[in-house]
Design a protein around this motif. Structure first.
Motif, mmCIF file in Angstrom:
data_model
loop_
_atom_site.group_PDB
_atom_site.id
_atom_site.type_symbol
_atom_site.label_atom_id
_atom_site.label_comp_id
_atom_site.label_asym_id
_atom_site.label_seq_id
_atom_site.Cartn_x
_atom_site.Cartn_y
_atom_site.Cartn_z
ATOM 1 N N SER A 7 -28.396 -50.097 46.423
ATOM 2 C CA SER A 7 -28.764 -48.677 46.109
ATOM 3 C C SER A 7 -30.010 -47.997 46.180
ATOM 4 C CB SER A 7 -27.628 -48.172 45.005
ATOM 5 O OG SER A 7 -28.284 -48.753 44.013
ATOM 6 N N THR A 8 -30.696 -49.150 46.468
ATOM 7 C CA THR A 8 -32.281 -48.886 46.353
ATOM 8 C C THR A 8 -32.861 -47.343 46.846
ATOM 9 O OG1 THR A 8 -32.550 -51.298 46.745
ATOM 10 C CG2 THR A 8 -34.534 -50.001 46.813
ATOM 11 N N LEU A 9 -32.392 -47.024 48.066
ATOM 12 C CA LEU A 9 -32.773 -45.997 48.825
ATOM 13 C C LEU A 9 -32.153 -44.626 48.618
ATOM 14 C CD1 LEU A 9 -34.078 -47.710 52.022
ATOM 15 C CD2 LEU A 9 -35.525 -46.719 50.051
ATOM 16 N N ALA A 10 -31.017 -44.847 47.780
ATOM 17 C CA ALA A 10 -30.263 -43.719 47.486
ATOM 18 C C ALA A 10 -31.306 -42.115 47.142
ATOM 19 C CB ALA A 10 -29.045 -43.597 46.357
ATOM 20 N N GLY A 11 -31.135 -41.235 47.549
ATOM 21 C CA GLY A 11 -31.687 -40.053 47.278
ATOM 22 C C GLY A 11 -32.984 -39.892 47.988
ATOM 23 N N ALA A 20 -36.757 -36.372 45.503
ATOM 24 C CA ALA A 20 -36.562 -37.544 44.771
ATOM 25 C C ALA A 20 -35.815 -37.693 43.584
ATOM 26 C CB ALA A 20 -37.969 -38.263 44.597
ATOM 27 N N PRO A 21 -34.723 -38.715 43.286
ATOM 28 C CA PRO A 21 -34.050 -38.563 42.465
ATOM 29 C C PRO A 21 -34.624 -39.123 41.074
ATOM 30 C CG PRO A 21 -33.611 -40.447 43.792
ATOM 31 C CD PRO A 21 -34.663 -39.769 44.466
ATOM 32 N N THR A 22 -34.152 -38.910 40.003
ATOM 33 C CA THR A 22 -34.543 -39.316 38.751
ATOM 34 C C THR A 22 -33.673 -40.180 37.932
ATOM 35 O OG1 THR A 22 -34.065 -37.268 37.486
ATOM 36 C CG2 THR A 22 -36.255 -37.160 38.577
ATOM 37 N N GLU A 23 -32.476 -40.285 38.386
ATOM 38 C CA GLU A 23 -31.513 -41.169 37.871
ATOM 39 C C GLU A 23 -30.739 -41.873 39.007
ATOM 40 O OE1 GLU A 23 -28.721 -39.106 35.435
ATOM 41 O OE2 GLU A 23 -30.350 -38.351 34.058
ATOM 42 N N PRO A 24 -30.419 -43.179 38.587
ATOM 43 C CA PRO A 24 -29.701 -44.097 39.752
ATOM 44 C C PRO A 24 -28.273 -43.432 39.952
ATOM 45 C CG PRO A 24 -29.361 -44.934 37.265
ATOM 46 C CD PRO A 24 -30.203 -43.804 37.114
ATOM 47 N N ASP A 25 -28.136 -43.537 41.274
ATOM 48 C CA ASP A 25 -26.894 -43.202 42.013
ATOM 49 C C ASP A 25 -25.621 -44.056 41.650
ATOM 50 O OD1 ASP A 25 -24.825 -42.277 43.537
ATOM 51 O OD2 ASP A 25 -26.436 -41.604 45.281
ATOM 52 N N LEU A 26 -25.105 -43.834 40.531
ATOM 53 C CA LEU A 26 -24.096 -44.589 40.069
ATOM 54 C C LEU A 26 -22.838 -44.304 40.780
ATOM 55 C CD1 LEU A 26 -24.410 -44.434 36.193
ATOM 56 C CD2 LEU A 26 -25.374 -46.171 37.787
ATOM 57 N N ALA A 27 -22.651 -43.471 41.313
ATOM 58 C CA ALA A 27 -21.388 -42.938 42.297
ATOM 59 C C ALA A 27 -21.686 -43.852 43.397
ATOM 60 C CB ALA A 27 -21.233 -41.397 42.697
ATOM 61 N N LEU A 28 -22.698 -43.969 44.122
ATOM 62 C CA LEU A 28 -22.751 -45.100 45.222
ATOM 63 C C LEU A 28 -22.560 -46.323 44.829
ATOM 64 C CD1 LEU A 28 -23.604 -45.555 48.191
ATOM 65 C CD2 LEU A 28 -26.044 -45.435 47.368
ATOM 66 N N VAL A 54 -33.499 -46.848 37.763
ATOM 67 C CA VAL A 54 -33.056 -47.486 36.496
ATOM 68 C C VAL A 54 -34.128 -47.337 35.440
ATOM 69 C CG1 VAL A 54 -31.930 -49.445 35.546
ATOM 70 C CG2 VAL A 54 -31.510 -48.873 37.738
ATOM 71 N N ARG A 55 -34.039 -46.372 35.003
ATOM 72 C CA ARG A 55 -35.238 -45.897 33.642
ATOM 73 C C ARG A 55 -34.899 -46.302 32.313
ATOM 74 N NH1 ARG A 55 -37.899 -40.156 35.748
ATOM 75 N NH2 ARG A 55 -38.193 -40.806 37.969
ATOM 76 N N THR A 56 -33.855 -46.638 31.891
ATOM 77 C CA THR A 56 -33.278 -46.937 30.357
ATOM 78 C C THR A 56 -32.405 -48.181 30.435
ATOM 79 O OG1 THR A 56 -31.405 -45.155 30.553
ATOM 80 C CG2 THR A 56 -33.520 -44.632 30.029
ATOM 81 N N PRO A 57 -32.293 -48.775 29.421
ATOM 82 C CA PRO A 57 -31.275 -49.607 29.090
ATOM 83 C C PRO A 57 -29.890 -49.176 29.237
ATOM 84 C CG PRO A 57 -32.962 -49.956 27.599
ATOM 85 C CD PRO A 57 -33.216 -48.574 28.278
ATOM 86 N N GLU A 58 -29.722 -47.794 28.986
ATOM 87 C CA GLU A 58 -28.436 -47.274 29.225
ATOM 88 C C GLU A 58 -27.953 -47.223 30.621
ATOM 89 O OE1 GLU A 58 -29.717 -46.587 25.060
ATOM 90 O OE2 GLU A 58 -30.657 -46.090 27.027
#
Length: 228
Positions: A153-157, A163-171, A188-192
């Motif tokens: 999902s590297t290029l999502a957004g 530019a996104p600030t959170e991972p695209d978990l839906a994708l 992917v900015r946090t352990p969460e």
């Protein structure tokens, strides 16, 4: 690595694990080959199961220094395409020669120098694992149909919109539901975030800036404090 069994064994080492992208800010004080190798050694020493490394010389140096799987890429700006992650067949050849067992490339639907299927075929000709960096579910499906072993999902957004600030978990969830080997990458900015990506169905997770770009992390803190 030349056969399906070897590829499966290598991927098995990454299942449910963390991959760290060691790509310093271009032109920054950490943007040196020896520092990239040091970062790679530091994160693998702490338990990272794999690495994502940019640049042929750096891929070769890191492959010599560590024993974990390396995802190799080349970033280059070309005049006639927005595709810049491993855009050419020659880049694949060079990364394979450098020793990268996994080669990632931009597999988005944008105008590109080489069709996705041809990129995948070239990677497989070298006996390497093909990782398709995509931005949408349709691109992921097309890449998998072309033979890509991993869809990320590297290029999502990044293809359209801010530019996104959170991972695209839906994708990530959509691609996992399609039955692909999915690597969650991008913001992917946090352990969460990492744990949520695995819960969404990711095979493995890549974190980069949050670990290896202190300039970015510092800015996140400053922005949160309102002093940026």
């Amino acid at each position: 690595m030349t056969d399906a069994a070897s590829a499966s064994a290598l991927l098995g080492r990454l299942r449910g694990r963390l991959i760290v992208s060691c790509q310093p800010v271009v032109g920054g004080p950490l943007d040196r080959d020896d520092i990239v190798v040091a970062l790679a050694e530091a994160v693998t020493g702490a338990g990272a199961a794999g690495l994502r490394i940019e640049g042929v010389a750096r891929v070769a140096a890191v492959c010599r220094a560590v024993s974990v799987p390396v995802i190799g890429i080349v970033k280059i700006d070309l005049p006639d395409t927005p595709v810049r992650i491993t855009p050419r067949l020659a880049d694949i050849d060079a990364l394979a020669e450098a020793g990268a067992p996994i080669i990632a490339f931009d597999a988005t639907g944008r105008a590109r120098p080489v069709p996705v299927a041809e990129m995948v075929a070239r990677i497989h000709r070298h006996g390497r694992i093909a990782m398709a960096d995509v931005s949408t579910r349709a691109e992921g499906r097309a890449a998998a149909a072309a033979g890509a072993d991993i869809v990320a999902s590297t290029l999502a957004g990044y293809v359209a919109g801010p530019a996104p600030t959170e991972p695209d978990l839906a994708l990530v969830a959509d691609l996992a539901a399609d039955g692909f080997t999915v690597i969650a990458e991008g913001n992917v900015r946090t352990p969460e975030h990492a744990a949520s990506a695995l819960a969404a169905g990711a095979f493995a997770v890549v974190a980069g800036s949050a670990i290896t770009r202190p300039e970015h992390v510092t800015r996140w803190f400053l922005d949160a404090l309102g002093t940026g």
